[in-house]
Design a protein around this motif. Structure first.
Motif, mmCIF file in Angstrom:
data_model
loop_
_atom_site.group_PDB
_atom_site.id
_atom_site.type_symbol
_atom_site.label_atom_id
_atom_site.label_comp_id
_atom_site.label_asym_id
_atom_site.label_seq_id
_atom_site.Cartn_x
_atom_site.Cartn_y
_atom_site.Cartn_z
ATOM 1 N N ASP A 110 0.793 -1.234 0.000
ATOM 2 C CA ASP A 110 0.000 0.000 0.000
ATOM 3 C C ASP A 110 0.824 1.283 0.000
ATOM 4 O OD1 ASP A 110 -2.379 -1.246 -0.172
ATOM 5 O OD2 ASP A 110 -3.021 -0.906 1.894
ATOM 6 N N ASP A 111 2.112 1.186 -0.209
ATOM 7 C CA ASP A 111 2.906 2.415 -0.277
ATOM 8 C C ASP A 111 2.678 3.172 -1.588
ATOM 9 O OD1 ASP A 111 3.844 2.034 2.232
ATOM 10 O OD2 ASP A 111 5.898 1.511 1.667
ATOM 11 N N GLY A 112 2.008 2.484 -2.548
ATOM 12 C CA GLY A 112 1.609 3.203 -3.763
ATOM 13 C C GLY A 112 2.395 2.860 -5.025
ATOM 14 N N LYS A 113 2.993 1.688 -5.046
ATOM 15 C CA LYS A 113 3.810 1.288 -6.203
ATOM 16 C C LYS A 113 2.982 1.197 -7.476
ATOM 17 C CE LYS A 113 4.975 -2.399 -3.865
ATOM 18 N NZ LYS A 113 4.415 -1.958 -2.581
ATOM 19 N N SER A 114 1.882 0.453 -7.385
ATOM 20 C CA SER A 114 1.062 0.262 -8.586
ATOM 21 C C SER A 114 0.429 1.585 -9.007
ATOM 22 C CB SER A 114 -0.019 -0.782 -8.322
ATOM 23 O OG SER A 114 0.570 -2.006 -7.936
ATOM 24 N N THR A 115 0.036 2.382 -8.035
ATOM 25 C CA THR A 115 -0.549 3.686 -8.335
ATOM 26 C C THR A 115 0.464 4.569 -9.067
ATOM 27 O OG1 THR A 115 -1.885 3.485 -6.332
ATOM 28 C CG2 THR A 115 -1.723 5.680 -7.312
ATOM 29 N N PHE B 153 -5.408 4.294 -10.081
ATOM 30 C CA PHE B 153 -4.450 3.936 -11.124
ATOM 31 C C PHE B 153 -3.817 2.563 -10.921
ATOM 32 C CE2 PHE B 153 -4.424 8.604 -11.571
ATOM 33 C CZ PHE B 153 -4.794 8.658 -12.893
ATOM 34 N N SER B 154 -3.939 2.021 -9.706
ATOM 35 C CA SER B 154 -3.348 0.695 -9.497
ATOM 36 C C SER B 154 -4.067 -0.348 -10.351
ATOM 37 C CB SER B 154 -3.410 0.299 -8.017
ATOM 38 O OG SER B 154 -4.736 0.024 -7.622
ATOM 39 N N LEU B 155 -5.295 -0.004 -10.810
ATOM 40 C CA LEU B 155 -6.032 -0.934 -11.666
ATOM 41 C C LEU B 155 -5.351 -1.137 -13.014
ATOM 42 C CD1 LEU B 155 -9.646 0.312 -10.894
ATOM 43 C CD2 LEU B 155 -8.623 -1.834 -10.125
HETATM 44 N N1 GTP Z 1 -3.676 9.971 -0.840
HETATM 45 C C1 GTP Z 1 -2.880 9.196 -1.538
HETATM 46 N N2 GTP Z 1 -3.172 7.893 -1.679
HETATM 47 C C2 GTP Z 1 -2.354 7.119 -2.402
HETATM 48 C C3 GTP Z 1 -1.184 7.630 -3.018
HETATM 49 N N3 GTP Z 1 -0.565 6.623 -3.670
HETATM 50 C C4 GTP Z 1 -1.326 5.521 -3.470
HETATM 51 N N4 GTP Z 1 -2.394 5.806 -2.702
HETATM 52 C C5 GTP Z 1 -3.449 4.865 -2.278
HETATM 53 O O1 GTP Z 1 -2.861 3.840 -1.499
HETATM 54 C C6 GTP Z 1 -3.510 2.602 -1.743
HETATM 55 C C7 GTP Z 1 -2.511 1.532 -2.140
HETATM 56 O O2 GTP Z 1 -1.915 1.844 -3.376
HETATM 57 P P1 GTP Z 1 -1.277 0.750 -4.325
HETATM 58 O O3 GTP Z 1 -0.710 1.480 -5.488
HETATM 59 O O4 GTP Z 1 -2.215 -0.360 -4.598
HETATM 60 O O5 GTP Z 1 -0.105 0.214 -3.373
HETATM 61 P P2 GTP Z 1 1.053 -0.829 -3.708
HETATM 62 O O6 GTP Z 1 2.314 -0.298 -3.163
HETATM 63 O O7 GTP Z 1 1.054 -1.134 -5.169
HETATM 64 O O8 GTP Z 1 0.601 -2.094 -2.858
HETATM 65 P P3 GTP Z 1 1.099 -3.631 -3.053
HETATM 66 O O9 GTP Z 1 1.344 -3.798 -4.476
HETATM 67 O O10 GTP Z 1 -0.010 -4.484 -2.553
HETATM 68 O O11 GTP Z 1 2.330 -3.783 -2.243
HETATM 69 C C8 GTP Z 1 -4.555 2.866 -2.807
HETATM 70 O O12 GTP Z 1 -5.789 3.020 -2.205
HETATM 71 C C9 GTP Z 1 -4.076 4.148 -3.440
HETATM 72 O O13 GTP Z 1 -5.121 4.876 -4.018
HETATM 73 C C10 GTP Z 1 -0.900 9.034 -2.854
HETATM 74 O O14 GTP Z 1 0.074 9.564 -3.355
HETATM 75 N N5 GTP Z 1 -1.776 9.743 -2.089
#
Ligand code: GTP
Ligand code: MG
Lengths: 414, 299
Positions: A13-18, A52-54
């Motif tokens: 959830d740190d936002g990699k996929s996003t 955007f992670s979608l």
């Molecule tokens: N407010 C805010 N939310 C964010 C930001 N980046 C990501 N998120 C939110 O954080 C959540 C997790 O984002 P992901 O991109 O799925 O995280 P990830 O690092 O890919 O997670 P894993 O792949 O499971 O390790 C989502 O609900 C995003 O919308 C940001 O810059 N600001």
């Protein structure tokens, strides 16, 4: 066009996929149909923003849980470069998939949630990036929008991270810090005016300026994949050795030694399809013929005669363990090193290395899933090898489980 | 003058993968659809083993609903390169009662191909099936390894894939399992077209702009053919179209295009705002259509 391979890293959830989705969006790499799908599914989930992670979480289970399980490979290009991005999972359970993605990377983006700072997975992933010797690391402090774009939050995380970096085993690694909001696009593809205090570049600008082409030139290695013996009459005596060149180029006339037999010869021709060349650079898949008729099979390696590597029937390596069944002394595995496979026995587990840089624990004598440790091996045959620092291909191997056939671990020869 | 080989990284990677397949497996096969990706694979295989012939057969799973142009093209290619082609027919599985033909507006034999493919794998004891799928095509495909292990039911266990590091491809399997191999995993659609242009590879005529009797459904252009179900109010018109991807007639939609040379196709793709599989009717079935098909053993 220049290709740059990148991997993401950092905790769940740190936002990699996003971030990757946002990069695609901002570089207009998402086609209309893909963007519509993201809009549709974001709405379905009840979000008032685009998730955007979608764009990268391609499995049903991933979309249901909102986490990444396995690596997605994403492609986009700018006018300057083609990018291949491995979007890796942050969850500790899927570390093996993170290692899979990172093993190909020339640059890595480690994300940190600004609200959480440097946590266990940050350590672990940075440690893996040290071990893999990924040359460029971007530490992206994400979700700055949730901490009011506060400079002190960024600076504190940077200071914490630099403490880790000081303990890294890979001093030449280049580490850069960028505060971002993956969701809002701040400092992703463009510099954002929400953080005027930040004087550096956006993530994309930094990547665009990277020059990864200059891989260190090391000794040339040519692991033979297969021997080409055409059945047509006109090629009756033809014996070509098919393989990929690692390290540096090979030339016609080079004196070469065959490992492990240590027989010598000279390169007669270097061929690619129906053309012959005087020289081929590292990275080329070619077919080589030799002046002398010697016995060479898959698994043998051609090297320049003045660059014969060391050899031994035992080995010490840092191992990253990726199997549910623990690695224990006495167990046998097959080692795949280049195109060669030999049997190996675990002699001992010298230590388990703490991925938070706090040191090594010599008391455990086993490695469990996702642990990294120093392991001593006994080999069934003499093996010629490089250290990983000298030569990535010659200094790495995988361990194959003899029952399940799975890739149970990866070793880095030290 | 001295000649230095400077390789194309993607081409070099694909050739490396082909050679690993031949070295690690006893009985590989190349899944040949007649589309541009599998034609590109044939060229890469030629390069990998030259001057020897391609050391494995091609398998075409024929739905019986092909564009005649692709079959003509297939037979010509096989003849010219002296390849060994195996064809297995979905019709046979229907006749034997193993699968039932779909009916209705969206009926297609695309899903039925999986049974015929798995039967052929069993019949010939293939242990490696080389395919032209690319990771950039579709989000479930973006998750694939280069060597992707399938169990003896042909299933993909997407949540439990083997780690794959560096160039170290592990093709060890048990009897009954097989590995799907994707040499052009890392190529994009544009990479494939640029390669076809550079290598002057011949491709079936349906990729180029031509006149065709078509009708529009759900915003996609469908071929009017006896194989494709059509409602009475779906009006057939002659349009200038081409195909970006070629499956069979029931699952591939055309795009309106004037691109009649490879160079024009390349520039069309560079500016396109729709993805390649945007014209795949089979992907429109649901958000997870591809993943579901893959789990069951689809290419
Ligand atoms: N407010 C805010 N939310 C964010 C930001 N980046 C990501 N998120 C939110 O954080 C959540 C997790 O984002 P992901 O991109 O799925 O995280 P990830 O690092 O890919 O997670 P894993 O792949 O499971 O390790 C989502 O609900 C995003 O919308 C940001 O810059 N600001
Ligand atoms: Mg993710």
């Amino acid at each position: 066009m220049e290709v740059l391979k990148i991997a993401t890293a950092g905790s769940v959830d740190d936002g990699k996929s996003t971030l990757i989705g946002r990069l695609l969006y901002d570089t207009k790499s998402l086609t209309d149909d893909k963007l519509e799908a993201i809009e549709r599914n974001s709405k379905k989930k009840g979000y008032d923003y685009l998730d955007f992670s979608l764009a990268t979480d391609g499995l049903v289970a991933e979309r249901e849980q909102g986490i990444t399980i396995d690596v997605a490979h994403i492609y986009f290009s700018t006018r300057k470069k083609s990018y291949i991005i491995a979007d890796t999972p942050g969850h500790v359970e899927y570390t093996r998939n993170m290692v899979t993605g990172a093993s190909q990377a020339q640059a890595s983006i480690i994300l940190i949630d600004a609200r959480k700072g440097v946590i266990e997975q940050t350590y672990r992933h940075f440690f893996i990036n040290n071990l893999l010797r990924v040359k460029h690391v971007i530490v992206a402090v994400n979700k700055m929008d949730l901490v009011d774009y506060d400079q002190s939050v960024f600076e504190n995380i940077k200071t914490d991270f630099e403490k880790l970096n000081a303990q890294s085993s890979y001093a030449e690694q280049e580490v850069t810090f960028i505060p971002i909001s993956a969701l809002k696009g701040d400092n992703v593809a463009q510099k954002s005016d929400t953080m005027p205090w930040f004087k550096g570049e956006s993530v994309l600008d930094y990547l665009e300026a990277l020059k990864p082409g200059q891989e260190e030139h090391t000794a040339a290695r040519f692991p033979v994949q297969t021997v080409i013996r055409p059945k047509q009459d006109e090629f009756h005596d033809y014996r070509g050795y098919a393989g990929k060149i690692y390290g540096s180029s090979l030339k016609v006339g080079d004196a070469v030694t065959v490992l492990p037999s240590l027989t010598s010869s000279k390169i007669k021709t270097i061929e690619f399809f129906d053309q012959k060349y005087d020289e081929a650079v590292a990275g080329s898949s070619v077919t080589i013929t030799l002046e002398d008729d010697i016995n060479i099979t898959r698994g043998d390696v051609l090297v320049k005669s003045d660059e014969v590597p060391q050899s031994s029937k035992s080995l010490t390596a840092a191992v990253c363990w990726m199997d549910g069944k623990a690695l224990v002394p006495g167990a046998k595995y097959e080692i795949q090193h280049n195109t060669n496979r030999i049997l190996a026995k675990i002699d001992s587990v010298e230590s388990v290395i703490a991925t938070d840089y706090s040191g090594e624990d010599g008391s455990k004598n086993q490695l469990t899933l996702n642990e990294i440790g120093k392991v001593n091996f006994k080999l069934s045959k003499n093996l010629f090898y490089d250290t990983y620092a000298e030569n990535k291909a010659g200094g790495s191997f995988i361990l194959i489980d003899l029952q399940s056939n799975t890739t149970a671990g990866v070793g880095f020869i030290g | 003058m001295s000649t230095i080989l400077k390789t194309n990284a993607l081409e070099s990677e694909a050739i490396y993968i082909f050679r690993e397949v031949v070295a690690q497996f006893e009985n590989p096969v190349l899944l040949f659809s007649g589309g541009k990706d599998s034609i590109t694979l044939v060229r890469l295989a030629q390069k990998a083993f030259y001057p020897a012939k391609i050391p494995f057969p091609l398998l075409h799973v024929d739905t019986g609903h092909n564009f005649p142009e692709t079959i003509e093209f297939r037979d010509k290619l096989v003849e010219e390169l002296g390849l060994n082609l195996i064809v297995r027919h979905v019709q046979d599985a229907i006749d034997e009662g193993k699968v039932t033909e779909e009916t209705g507006k969206y009926s297609s034999r695309n899903m039925l191909q999986t049974t015929t493919l798995l039967d052929a794998i069993e019949e010939f004891k293939f242990d490696a099936c080389i395919g032209g799928a690319r990771r950039d095509e579709e989000k479930a495909r973006a998750k694939e390894r280069i060597f992707s292990v399938r169990d003896d039911f042909g299933q993909w266990d997407e949540k439990n894939q083997r780690p794959e590091l560096f160039d170290l491809l592990n093709g060890k399997i048990e009897i009954g399992q097989n590995v799907r191999v994707f040499p052009i995993s890392n190529w994009t659609e544009l990479d494939v077209w640029s390669y076809i242009e550079k290598e002057k590879i011949e491709i079936p005529s349906i990729y180029f702009s031509h006149k065709r009797k078509t009708f529009v459904r759900d915003g996609l252009i469908w071929s009017a053919s006896k194989y494709v179900y059509r409602e009475e109010d779906e009006e057939v018109l002659e349009r200038i179209v081409r195909f970006r991807t070629v499956g069979d007639m029931t699952c591939t939609a055309a795009v309106e295009s004037e691109a009649d040379t490879i160079a024009r196709i390349v520039s069309e793709i560079k500016t396109s705002t729709i993805s390649e599989r945007g014209a795949r009717i089979d992907d429109k079935r649901s958000e997870a259509a591809m993943e579901k098909r893959k789990q069951q053993g689809y290419f």
